[in-house]
Scaffold this active site. Structure first.
Site, short mmCIF file in Angstrom:
data_model
loop_
_atom_site.label_atom_id
_atom_site.label_comp_id
_atom_site.label_asym_id
_atom_site.label_seq_id
_atom_site.Cartn_x
_atom_site.Cartn_y
_atom_site.Cartn_z
N ASP A 1 -5.96 14.33 -24.86
CA ASP A 1 -6.14 12.91 -24.52
C ASP A 1 -5.45 12.37 -25.54
OD1 ASP A 1 -6.81 10.35 -24.13
OD2 ASP A 1 -8.75 10.43 -23.53
N TYR B 1 0.75 -1.12 0.03
CA TYR B 1 -0.01 -0.02 -0.17
C TYR B 1 0.86 1.26 -0.32
CZ TYR B 1 -5.01 -0.70 0.42
OH TYR B 1 -6.35 -1.17 0.17
N GLU C 1 -0.44 4.85 -0.78
CA GLU C 1 -1.26 6.04 -0.72
C GLU C 1 -0.50 7.39 -0.54
OE1 GLU C 1 -3.08 3.70 0.82
OE2 GLU C 1 -5.33 4.05 0.52
N LYS D 1 -1.42 1.16 -25.20
CA LYS D 1 -1.56 1.25 -26.60
C LYS D 1 -0.41 1.23 -27.36
CE LYS D 1 -6.09 2.86 -25.82
NZ LYS D 1 -6.55 3.51 -24.75
N ARG E 1 -1.33 -1.93 -18.87
CA ARG E 1 -2.68 -1.62 -18.79
C ARG E 1 -2.74 -0.26 -17.64
NH1 ARG E 1 -6.96 -2.50 -21.97
NH2 ARG E 1 -5.50 -3.80 -22.98
N THR F 1 -3.45 6.66 -21.99
CA THR F 1 -3.23 5.32 -21.23
C THR F 1 -1.82 5.06 -21.67
OG1 THR F 1 -4.06 4.53 -23.42
CG2 THR F 1 -5.58 4.25 -21.78
N1 DSN Z 1 -11.20 1.54 -25.54
C1 DSN Z 1 -10.13 2.14 -25.97
C2 DSN Z 1 -10.18 2.08 -27.56
O1 DSN Z 1 -10.04 1.07 -27.87
O2 DSN Z 1 -10.02 3.14 -28.24
C3 DSN Z 1 -10.25 3.56 -25.52
O3 DSN Z 1 -10.48 3.50 -24.19
#
Ligand code: DSN
Length: 458
Positions: free
Chosen positions: A213, A45, A47, A243, A249, A240
């Site tokens: 974003d 933990y 925080e 990707k 993730r 994120t």
């Molecule tokens: N789910 C993602 C995508 O496939 O673009 C975006 O959050």
């Protein structure tokens, strides 16, 4: 061992090995990223935050040896942070370096959490946020009425024009008339590089927070083949990490501004954005950080800082362009006429008279994984989307090149023609067509096995 669960994991390994992952938001991580995620850090933990000394905007020391040795006072609520602090500081400093940011918050559990924290940091309930329409390529968390954020804030949507580009005139008109607190540029199905300078100029006229974003293209930004909004006057970038960036993730928030102690309640000024965001992530919207994931983020950022990642990012775009032009040659109509990044949006309905969902299911049968996607012409509530969305980050990680992109586009034509013959989605499982699908499936597996997943991961 838990036999049932691990048997299913083995089965997923085989699916990933034998199929081709064309979902543009997915990728294959390295074994180092995987090991960090599966480590004992999950037991801890933590925080709060580590000290920002040595990684604050004024210092920018980037001295990894020092960061990994130095033990500093922290802003945490639990003891035993000696290793966690240094790991999180490494992740923060690498992220800042990668994206030219003054500050990084590496704790968001997801892109949705990252976006929510920025809204919470800057807005009061009822404040206006101007963001891209979901049906035009935006994202659920940018104001879809089904989300919590949309119930708290007042989202206004801008769209794309006939060329598939952002309708900047509409964006400007809405910004000047509605005076939103945030202007958000970001998307999950958009193939152009946004004109960040133009949006920054509009936002500055009304004093809006400029937020990007970049979840889909963060790896392209890190690899230098896509503009970085933070270099064009934007204040905040969320993403994120799984990707194009090819990490675990999770989520990440990068910002410009001043970094002070998170203990002092800061005034809401653009300068204070980093610390407002830290407080909005924890305690504002999240509890304990996932330090095993943060360690994996640090590993992935380290990989993205290496020269070979630049080559990887270049190849993603090169492959996407090759895929797009072969698809066009094969009779497919592409939204926006092509791509400038990693993804392609195909209007299957207009091309072959087949629905996006039917095409997605048919391609699944042969090991080509992508997703049905709504197009602007489908309107907001698209249960039968006309399009499919696909991209090249994962297959480029496997080392595929232009030749393989052309082969994939040719298989897609073959499957589209089979779908035309079948006629409707309900008849996809008809015995008559099993052989047709099997023939293509065998070829897909053969190609996939020539391009293994990252060493040590399966
Ligand atoms: N789910 C993602 C995508 O496939 O673009 C975006 O959050």
């Amino acid at each position: 061992m838990d036999d049932i669960v691990f048997k299913l994991i083995e089965s997923e390994k085989n699916r990933q090995k034998e199929g081709l992952e064309l979902i543009p938001s997915e990728n294959y991580v390295s074994s180092a990223v995987l090991s960090a995620m599966g480590s004992v850090l999950t037991n801890k933990y933590s925080e709060g935050y580590p000290s920002f000394k040595g990684i604050s905007p004024n210092e920018k020391l980037w001295d990894e040896a020092k960061i990994s040795e130095e033990i500093l006072p922290n802003y945490r609520y639990y003891g035993g942070q000696v290793n966690v602090d240094r790991i999180e500081r490494l992740a923060i400093s690498r992220a800042m370096k990668l994206f030219h940011a003054d500050h990084a918050n590496v704790q968001p559990h997801s892109g949705a959490n990252a976006n929510e924290a920025v809204y919470f940091a800057w807005c009061e309930p009822g404040d206006k946020i101007l963001a891209m329409n979901l049906a035009h390529g935006g994202h659920l968390t940018h104001g879809s009425p089904v989300t919590r954020s949309a119930k708290i804030y007042n989202f206004i949507a801008y769209g794309t024009n006939e060329d598939g580009d952002i309708d900047y005139d509409e964006l400007e008109r809405l910004a000047l008339s509605e005076k939103p607190k945030i202007i958000l540029v970001g998307y999950s199905a958009f193939m152009k590089v946004p004109d960040f300078d133009r949006v920054a100029k509009i936002g500055n006229k009304i004093g809006a927070l400029l937020m990007a974003d970049m979840a889909h293209v963060a790896g392209l930004i890190a690899g230098g083949v896509h503009e970085n909004p933070l270099d064009h006057g934007f204040h905040v970038m969320t993403t994120t990490t799984h990707k194009t960036l090819r990490g675990p993730r999770g989520g990440l928030i990068l910002s410009r501004g001043n970094v002070a102690s998170p203990l002092k309640k800061p005034e809401k000024t653009i300068e204070n954005i980093p610390i407002l965001i830290d407080r909005a992530v924890f305690p504002g919207t999240q509890g304990g950080p996932l330090e095993h994931v943060i360690a994996a983020k640090a590993v992935a950022f380290g990989e993205a800082l290496k020269p070979e990642f630049k080559e990887y990012a270049q190849n993603i775009v090169k492959n996407a362009k090759a895929l797009a032009s072969r698809l066009i040659k094969n009779g497919f109509v592409l939204q926006g006429g092509g791509t400038e990044n990693h993804l392609v949006l195909v209007n299957v309905k207009e091309s072959y008279g087949v629905s996006g969902k039917m095409f997605e299911k048919a391609l699944d049968k042969v090991g080509l994984t992508l997703n049905a996607n709504a197009l602007p012409c489908d309107g907001a509530a698209a249960f039968r989307p006309s399009g499919v969305r696909l991209g090249t980050p994962a297959i480029t990680t496997r080392g595929m090149g232009v030749h393989e992109m052309e082969q994939i586009a040719d298989w897609m034509k073959e499957i589209a023609e089979i779908c035309v013959e079948i006629g409707d989605e309900e008849s996809l499982d008809d015995k008559k067509y099993v052989k047709d699908f099997e023939t293509v499936h065998k070829e897909v597996v053969k190609l996939a096995m020539k391009f293994p997943l990252p060493k040590g991961t399966v």
